[in-house]
Design a protein around this motif. Structure first.
Motif, PDB file in Angstrom:
ATOM      1  N   HIS A  91      -2.921  -8.611  -6.379  1.00 40.51           N
ATOM      2  CA  HIS A  91      -2.487  -7.872  -5.197  1.00 40.51           C
ATOM      3  C   HIS A  91      -1.266  -7.029  -5.490  1.00 40.51           C
ATOM      4  O   HIS A  91      -0.512  -7.320  -6.426  1.00 40.51           O
ATOM      5  N   ASP A  92      -1.096  -6.020  -4.669  1.00 41.05           N
ATOM      6  CA  ASP A  92       0.010  -5.093  -4.858  1.00 41.05           C
ATOM      7  C   ASP A  92       0.427  -4.589  -3.478  1.00 41.05           C
ATOM      8  O   ASP A  92      -0.384  -3.995  -2.758  1.00 41.05           O
ATOM      9  N   GLY A  93       1.668  -4.826  -3.092  1.00 41.03           N
ATOM     10  CA  GLY A  93       2.150  -4.407  -1.774  1.00 41.03           C
ATOM     11  C   GLY A  93       3.197  -3.316  -1.927  1.00 41.03           C
ATOM     12  O   GLY A  93       4.169  -3.495  -2.657  1.00 41.03           O
ATOM     13  N   THR A  94       2.989  -2.201  -1.231  1.00 40.84           N
ATOM     14  CA  THR A  94       3.947  -1.089  -1.334  1.00 40.84           C
ATOM     15  C   THR A  94       4.438  -0.739   0.066  1.00 40.84           C
ATOM     16  O   THR A  94       3.626  -0.552   0.986  1.00 40.84           O
ATOM     17  N   ALA A  95       5.761  -0.620   0.204  1.00 44.29           N
ATOM     18  CA  ALA A  95       6.328  -0.315   1.513  1.00 44.29           C
ATOM     19  C   ALA A  95       5.976   1.115   1.911  1.00 44.29           C
ATOM     20  O   ALA A  95       6.030   2.027   1.089  1.00 44.29           O
ATOM     21  N   VAL A  96       5.609   1.273   3.188  1.00 38.30           N
ATOM     22  CA  VAL A  96       5.371   2.613   3.739  1.00 38.30           C
ATOM     23  C   VAL A  96       6.550   2.864   4.674  1.00 38.30           C
ATOM     24  O   VAL A  96       6.564   2.406   5.804  1.00 38.30           O
TER      25      VAL A  96
END
Ligand code: SIN
Ligand code: CO
Length: 407
Positions: free
Chosen positions: A215-220
């Motif tokens: 998984h990979d979470g990127t802030a928007v």
């Protein structure tokens, strides 16, 4: 340890529901029993509106304040997107650290926030359907725009609750995804990542991931994420503790015993009968290792057992090319504290020295582990397996187990 993945569930993953709308009902969007049966440790689940009107128990400033405290486990991860370079710094931090951070591409992560903040701990009430001893902590991350920790896998189940702002999560829910790590970063990031699903989570949305799902979470924009992480001891950790526990209850007099000992054919050899005796002394715990693994364990153990002083490594490595030529005119001295033993494995030997193990030609292992303190170098010059043997000798000399002297 990576959880064994049930084949049937993986094949069905792409076609099954992995997204639900909780719509103000329970945080799982279904009764806990159904979640545990269909998703827990099996497949990911995105729960829209898991926590209706969610208000984070901590503000970003509170989190930064916590990250400045001694004893708090805090990290800042920065990403240089142009070079795809990642940097990690460990806390405690100070105001100056935060003042220097750029406008984007960084994240602050603080573990164990539930131990410091009662309101954060109260979040765990929603997870009371899981035994409390399975729950590790609530980790909170604050990320500037496009901040994240990169694509990775975790070995534990995690509920990723979006607390503030938006985060884009990409996951690979396919069967047997590649998990080989990048070697150029201190974070455990994936070399390859091919997401099968992507979602933007809003406050109150929650993503559940079983162990081993990339998984990979990127802030928007700036955002905060609350990770409710589980803990599961590795089999090795369980065994280590269990063995120590059993060991404490064993009587001192119960020992390695060899009333059936026959005269040794080679003084330093650990033969099959010796290994059988060691297995007998250990009882059923020994059954977890195959013969070679057990022998390597025993050889390393017995050569470091009750050794009072470690060898002193050489300051400069010995010149390996010159060593073969010097041998006939030299004498070798074994470090008196360093114990040697060997075992036959196929056509070669395993040489155990003070807790380490080396591959060796049989003749060299037999000679080195004979128990002698002084060896004439000329003896080694005649032994078969010369190239490997000289290389081994150089390693032993560098480690200080053996010293080379002129005659
Ligand atoms: C994060 O909150 O940025 C990372 C959480 C995770 O991927 O486990
Ligand atoms: Co993760």
């Amino acid at each position: 340890m990576t959880r064994p993945r049930a084949k049937h569930s993986l094949i069905r993953t792409r076609h099954e529901v992995i997204e639900v709308d909780a719509g103000g009902g329970s945080p799982l969007g279904m009764p806990p029993s159904r979640f545990l049966r269909d998703y827990w440790q099996k497949r990911p689940l995105l729960i829209r509106g898991a926590f209706q009107d969610f208000t984070p128990p901590l503000s970003p400033d509170d989190l930064a304040g916590l990250a400045c405290m001694d004893g708090a486990l805090a990290r800042i991860v920065r990403h240089d997107a142009k070079r795809n370079h990642w940097a990690v710094a460990s806390g405690p931090f100070d105001d100056a650290t935060f003042a220097k951070l750029p406008a984007s591409h960084w994240t602050l992560l603080v573990q164990d926030v539930d131990k410091w903040d009662a309101d954060t701990a109260a979040l765990l009430d929603a997870f009371a359907f899981i035994p409390s001893w399975r729950i590790d902590d609530v980790m909170i991350s604050y990320a500037a725009d496009r901040g994240g920790v990169g694509a990775h896998v975790d070995q534990y189940d995690v509920f990723l609750l979006q607390g503030m702002g938006k985060r884009r999560w990409a996951i690979d829910a396919g069967s047997n995804p590649p998990t080989d790590p990048r070697e150029d970063v201190e974070l455990k990031l994936l070399k390859r990542f091919s997401p099968t699903h992507e979602w933007v989570l809003q406050p109150g949305d929650m993503l559940y991931l079983p162990p081993g799902v990339p998984h990979d979470g990127t802030a928007v924009g700036e955002c905060m994420t609350f990770s409710i992480g589980m803990r599961a001891p590795a089999a090795g950790e369980l065994l280590f503790d269990f063995a120590a526990h059993v060991a404490e209850s064993l009587p001192e007099a119960q020992r390695f015993a060899d009333p059936d000992l026959a005269p040794a054919a080679s003084a330093g050899e650990i033969d099959a009968a010796a290994l059988r005796r060691a297995r007998r002394a250990l009882g059923p715990v020994a059954a977890t290792l195959d013969e070679d693994a057990f022998a390597d364990w025993f050889g390393r153990f017995i050569t470091r057992y009750r050794v009072a002083q470690p060898a002193a490594p050489r300051r400069r490595p010995i010149d390996r090319d010159a060593l073969a030529g010097r041998l006939p005119r030299s004498r070798l001295e074994r470090d008196p504290w360093s114990r040697f033993a060997w075992r036959r494995r196929g056509r070669d030997a395993r040489l155990y020295v003070a807790g380490s193990v080396f591959d060796a030609p049989i003749a060299w292992a037999r000679e080195l582990a004979s128990g002698a303190r002084i060896f004439e170098g000329s003896r080694f010059a005649k032994l078969p397996g010369r190239a490997q043997g000289v290389g081994l000798l150089a390693t032993l000399i560098d480690a200080g187990y053996v010293t080379l002297r002129r005659r």
